[in-house]
Design an enzyme around this catalytic site. Sequence first.
Site, PDB file in Angstrom:
ATOM      1  N   TRP B  33      10.050 -98.041  14.387  1.00 12.22           N
ATOM      2  CA  TRP B  33      10.263 -96.599  14.399  1.00 12.22           C
ATOM      3  C   TRP B  33      10.800 -96.091  13.070  1.00 12.22           C
ATOM      4  O   TRP B  33      10.799 -94.875  12.837  1.00 12.22           O
ATOM      5  CB  TRP B  33      11.239 -96.237  15.525  1.00 12.22           C
ATOM      6  CG  TRP B  33      10.787 -96.829  16.816  1.00 12.22           C
ATOM      7  CD1 TRP B  33      11.176 -98.033  17.351  1.00 12.22           C
ATOM      8  CD2 TRP B  33       9.799 -96.314  17.706  1.00 12.22           C
ATOM      9  NE1 TRP B  33      10.506 -98.269  18.510  1.00 12.22           N
ATOM     10  CE2 TRP B  33       9.656 -97.228  18.771  1.00 12.22           C
ATOM     11  CE3 TRP B  33       9.047 -95.150  17.719  1.00 12.22           C
ATOM     12  CZ2 TRP B  33       8.779 -97.024  19.819  1.00 12.22           C
ATOM     13  CZ3 TRP B  33       8.172 -94.944  18.771  1.00 12.22           C
ATOM     14  CH2 TRP B  33       8.049 -95.873  19.798  1.00 12.22           C
ATOM     15  N   HIS B  34      11.291 -96.955  12.247  1.00  9.90           N
ATOM     16  CA  HIS B  34      11.935 -96.528  10.999  1.00  9.90           C
ATOM     17  C   HIS B  34      11.347 -97.320   9.840  1.00  9.90           C
ATOM     18  O   HIS B  34      11.987 -98.235   9.316  1.00  9.90           O
ATOM     19  CB  HIS B  34      13.450 -96.765  11.078  1.00  9.90           C
ATOM     20  CG  HIS B  34      14.224 -96.002  10.051  1.00  9.90           C
ATOM     21  ND1 HIS B  34      14.369 -96.437   8.753  1.00  9.90           N
ATOM     22  CD2 HIS B  34      14.896 -94.837  10.142  1.00  9.90           C
ATOM     23  CE1 HIS B  34      15.125 -95.578   8.085  1.00  9.90           C
ATOM     24  NE2 HIS B  34      15.454 -94.600   8.893  1.00  9.90           N
ATOM     25  N   PHE B  35      10.146 -96.971   9.411  1.00 14.06           N
ATOM     26  CA  PHE B  35       9.292 -95.912   9.917  1.00 14.06           C
ATOM     27  C   PHE B  35       7.949 -96.527  10.294  1.00 14.06           C
ATOM     28  O   PHE B  35       7.612 -97.584   9.749  1.00 14.06           O
ATOM     29  CB  PHE B  35       9.076 -94.834   8.845  1.00 14.06           C
ATOM     30  CG  PHE B  35      10.336 -94.126   8.444  1.00 14.06           C
ATOM     31  CD1 PHE B  35      10.764 -93.010   9.157  1.00 14.06           C
ATOM     32  CD2 PHE B  35      11.096 -94.564   7.373  1.00 14.06           C
ATOM     33  CE1 PHE B  35      11.916 -92.339   8.782  1.00 14.06           C
ATOM     34  CE2 PHE B  35      12.257 -93.902   7.010  1.00 14.06           C
ATOM     35  CZ  PHE B  35      12.666 -92.801   7.712  1.00 14.06           C
ATOM     36  N   ILE B  40      11.773 -99.724   6.834  1.00 13.85           N
ATOM     37  CA  ILE B  40      12.946 -99.640   5.954  1.00 13.85           C
ATOM     38  C   ILE B  40      14.196 -99.805   6.823  1.00 13.85           C
ATOM     39  O   ILE B  40      14.313 -99.155   7.867  1.00 13.85           O
ATOM     40  CB  ILE B  40      13.015 -98.266   5.240  1.00 13.85           C
ATOM     41  CG1 ILE B  40      11.790 -98.044   4.352  1.00 13.85           C
ATOM     42  CG2 ILE B  40      14.286 -98.154   4.419  1.00 13.85           C
ATOM     43  CD1 ILE B  40      11.686 -96.619   3.808  1.00 13.85           C
TER      44      ILE B  40
END
Lengths: 145, 149
Positions: B33-35, B40
């Site tokens: 989800w990040h990203f 990251i």
Amino acid sequence: MRFLLFDRVTHFEPGRRIEGVKCITLADEALKEHFPRRALYPASLVLESMLQLTAWTAIAGHNYGVSLVLSVLEDVALPADLAPGTTLKIVGELRGTNPKGSMASAYCEVDGVRVASAGRILYAHVPAPEPDVMRERFRYYGGTP
Amino acid sequence: MRFLLVDRIVALTPDTSIEGFKTVAMSEDYLEWHFPERPILPGMLILEACAQLAGWLEAASSDFAHWVLLDHVRSARYYKFAIPGDRVDIRLERLPLDDPERRAYRAETSQDGQRGAAIEFEARVIPLEGLESGARARAAFAVLRGASA
């Protein structure tokens, strides 16, 4: 852990202001280690909720053509003892933006009482996927039917 | 996700400083989800790693009687992304603070010797016993110090 730290958008003024909620549940995996004898929601994740929600004001203000990463934080107050069952109201306000970056502030309330604040947030803009992809993410993340 | 953001503690001077690191693995689920398509390590998890190191410094300095809980970030500056395959080295030192129930810290992180982040924060001292057993904390600390290697 799904790193999506707000559950619904309740008010949205693109490029200006956003409001949303984050529910804190005992089912959250982070609470297994934080802590074994007493579930306390990590303050760093409260801050992440404010950052994630607030970022969308700038993204929308740039027609969903940028993605944001955190660059600088200043003057942040956080709750150290949030318990499961709490619903956080999150408010993010965009203070300024240009093609390279955005500045914002944010705060959280529980039952009308402010429990957290981020006085100064600076985001750097990085290239985003297609605007339609970003719009679809926002629709999904924000709980919009 | 196991909310354990320190992989190893490599140096410790009681009541003064601690050094450790967190490695970043593509298998960590938050990176989905990040990203999406650009993994990251979130800056907030770097902050959490620093806060957990502060907890271990407090625990090891108090014979595992105390821990600390983050409640104020004076400033945080992020200079370089941490991505899968990186090892984030963290050095944290206690700063003077005239309140026995609170602590202040400065942390600096790096990857391959390049500056990653600089963070100053404060935390509240609390009894460790209310959070987890002293025996469990000692066992976890031993693992972080490499006892199982």
